[in-house]
Design an enzyme around this catalytic site. Structure first.
Site, PDB file in Angstrom:
ATOM      1  CG  ASP A   1      -0.403  -0.446   2.592  1.00 41.69           C
ATOM      2  OD1 ASP A   1       0.893  -0.538   2.574  1.00 41.69           O
ATOM      3  OD2 ASP A   1      -0.986  -0.665   3.508  1.00 41.69           O
TER       4      ASP A   1
ATOM      5  CG  ASN B   1      -9.140   0.089  11.182  1.00 42.55           C
ATOM      6  OD1 ASN B   1      -8.224  -0.775  11.025  1.00 42.55           O
ATOM      7  ND2 ASN B   1      -9.555   1.212  10.669  1.00 42.55           N
TER       8      ASN B   1
ATOM      9  CG  HIS C   1      -6.044  -1.585   8.261  1.00 46.34           C
ATOM     10  ND1 HIS C   1      -6.283  -0.043   8.532  1.00 46.34           N
ATOM     11  CD2 HIS C   1      -4.922  -1.619   8.544  1.00 46.34           C
ATOM     12  CE1 HIS C   1      -5.052   0.386   8.904  1.00 46.34           C
ATOM     13  NE2 HIS C   1      -4.259  -0.443   8.773  1.00 46.34           N
TER      14      HIS C   1
ATOM     15  CD  GLU D   1      -8.559   2.097   6.863  1.00 50.26           C
ATOM     16  OE1 GLU D   1      -8.691   1.245   7.626  1.00 50.26           O
ATOM     17  OE2 GLU D   1      -8.285   3.047   7.066  1.00 50.26           O
TER      18      GLU D   1
HETATM   19  C1  GLP Z   1      -0.637   0.558   8.123  1.00 46.44           C
HETATM   20  C2  GLP Z   1      -0.454   0.093   7.053  1.00 46.44           C
HETATM   21  C3  GLP Z   1      -0.370  -1.524   7.039  1.00 46.44           C
HETATM   22  C4  GLP Z   1       0.118  -1.974   8.312  1.00 46.44           C
HETATM   23  C5  GLP Z   1      -0.514  -1.430   9.556  1.00 46.44           C
HETATM   24  C6  GLP Z   1       0.316  -1.900  10.948  1.00 46.44           C
HETATM   25  O1  GLP Z   1      -2.177   0.705   8.315  1.00 46.44           O
HETATM   26  N1  GLP Z   1      -1.186   0.363   5.859  1.00 46.44           N
HETATM   27  O2  GLP Z   1       0.063  -2.237   5.858  1.00 46.44           O
HETATM   28  O3  GLP Z   1       0.080  -3.410   8.504  1.00 46.44           O
HETATM   29  O4  GLP Z   1      -0.368   0.032   9.450  1.00 46.44           O
HETATM   30  O5  GLP Z   1       1.586  -1.100  11.294  1.00 46.44           O
HETATM   31  P1  GLP Z   1       2.276  -1.222  12.540  1.00 46.44           P
HETATM   32  O6  GLP Z   1       3.119  -2.761  12.072  1.00 46.44           O
HETATM   33  O7  GLP Z   1       3.210  -0.133  12.765  1.00 46.44           O
HETATM   34  O8  GLP Z   1       1.486  -1.821  13.519  1.00 46.44           O
END
Ligand code: GLP
Length: 240
Positions: A67, A136, A138, A143
């Site tokens: 993403d 949340n 995702h 989302e």
């Molecule tokens: C963001 C990214 C996701 C990622 C998520 C978790 O929303 N778009 O691809 O998996 O954060 O992030 P973290 O690993 O910092 O908790």
């Protein structure tokens, strides 16, 4: 679904590195999708260490990212592409010819998303998508309530996601309102999925996945239908 629990973050990171190493040992030209975020950093460090020691070789593999923020390109220090260059592709010495990253700054987002799916297909599809988990529920930027039938597409980010991403930006209001993301349909087509779960506030989303029922409010639960999903969970950090 296979769920493996670890009592430390280091143990989870090591297991993730071992998993990726086994994929590459079987298929050196594997096509991988990588996530951004805090979660995969230990894995990326371990892969770089293994590559330096010569116990793993990522040089024939090809890479995509999951993403990106709309409006952000490789030259933007706050893009996911820059984050991955700094934390994964740079340390692993992956050249641009083996990377296809989402161009958040493409003038036509829809065309970019279609070109991205076409590039994944032309690479022979994803052998492995490595995923993190948003608080949340995702995965990538899919989302709550997003259409799971979509391939790569433009999404409006929820305020909670924008807030969670604000550490990348000087001011919370600078976090883009939209992103580009591999859709659930794109992710589910990967031949293998590796979901890494660490960090506080993810307990509810994880429980929903482990309950095994698809819940449109949490895109991670779409993964229950995948035939080759491995979940690695760091128990020391996931409790909310
Ligand atoms: C963001 C990214 C996701 C990622 C998520 C978790 O929303 N778009 O691809 O998996 O954060 O992030 P973290 O690993 O910092 O908790």
């Amino acid at each position: 679904m296979k769920v493996l629990d670890f009592s430390t973050r280091a143990a989870m990171d090591e297991a993730a590195a071992e998993y990726v190493a086994s994929i590459l040992a079987e298929k050196p030209t594997a096509v991988l999708a990588l996530p951004t975020g805090e979660t995969p950093l230990g894995l990326y460090r371990r892969l770089a260490t293994r590559q330096a020691k010569g116990t793993i070789d990522l040089h024939a593999a090809r890479f995509f990212n999951l993403d990106e923020f709309e409006g952000k390109g490789l030259a933007d220090p706050d893009s996911y592409a820059s984050f991955l260059m700094a934390n994964a592709f740079g340390p692993l010495a992956i050249g641009p010819e083996r990377l296809r990253l989402l161009r958040g700054d493409a003038p036509d987002a829809e065309a970019e998303c279609q070109a991205y799916d076409a590039a994944i297909a032309a690479a022979g599809g994803l052998d492995l998508a490595i995923l993190g988990l948003g608080r949340n529920g995702h995965v990538a930027f899919n989302e709550p309530g997003d259409d799971w039938g979509l391939e790569t597409h433009r999404v409006r980010l929820t305020e909670s996601t924008r807030a969670a991403q604000s550490s990348l930006y000087r001011r919370a209001e600078d976090v883009p309102t939209h992103g580009l993301t591999m859709g659930v349909a794109t992710v589910l087509r990967a031949r293998k999925l590796l979901l890494l779960v660490c960090g506080r506030g993810k307990d509810e989303a994880l429980k929903a996945l482990l309950a095994g029922e698809a819940d449109p409010a949490r895109s991670v639960t779409a993964l229950v239908s995948h035939p080759d999903l491995t979940v690695l969970r760091d128990l020391s950090s996931v409790a909310s």
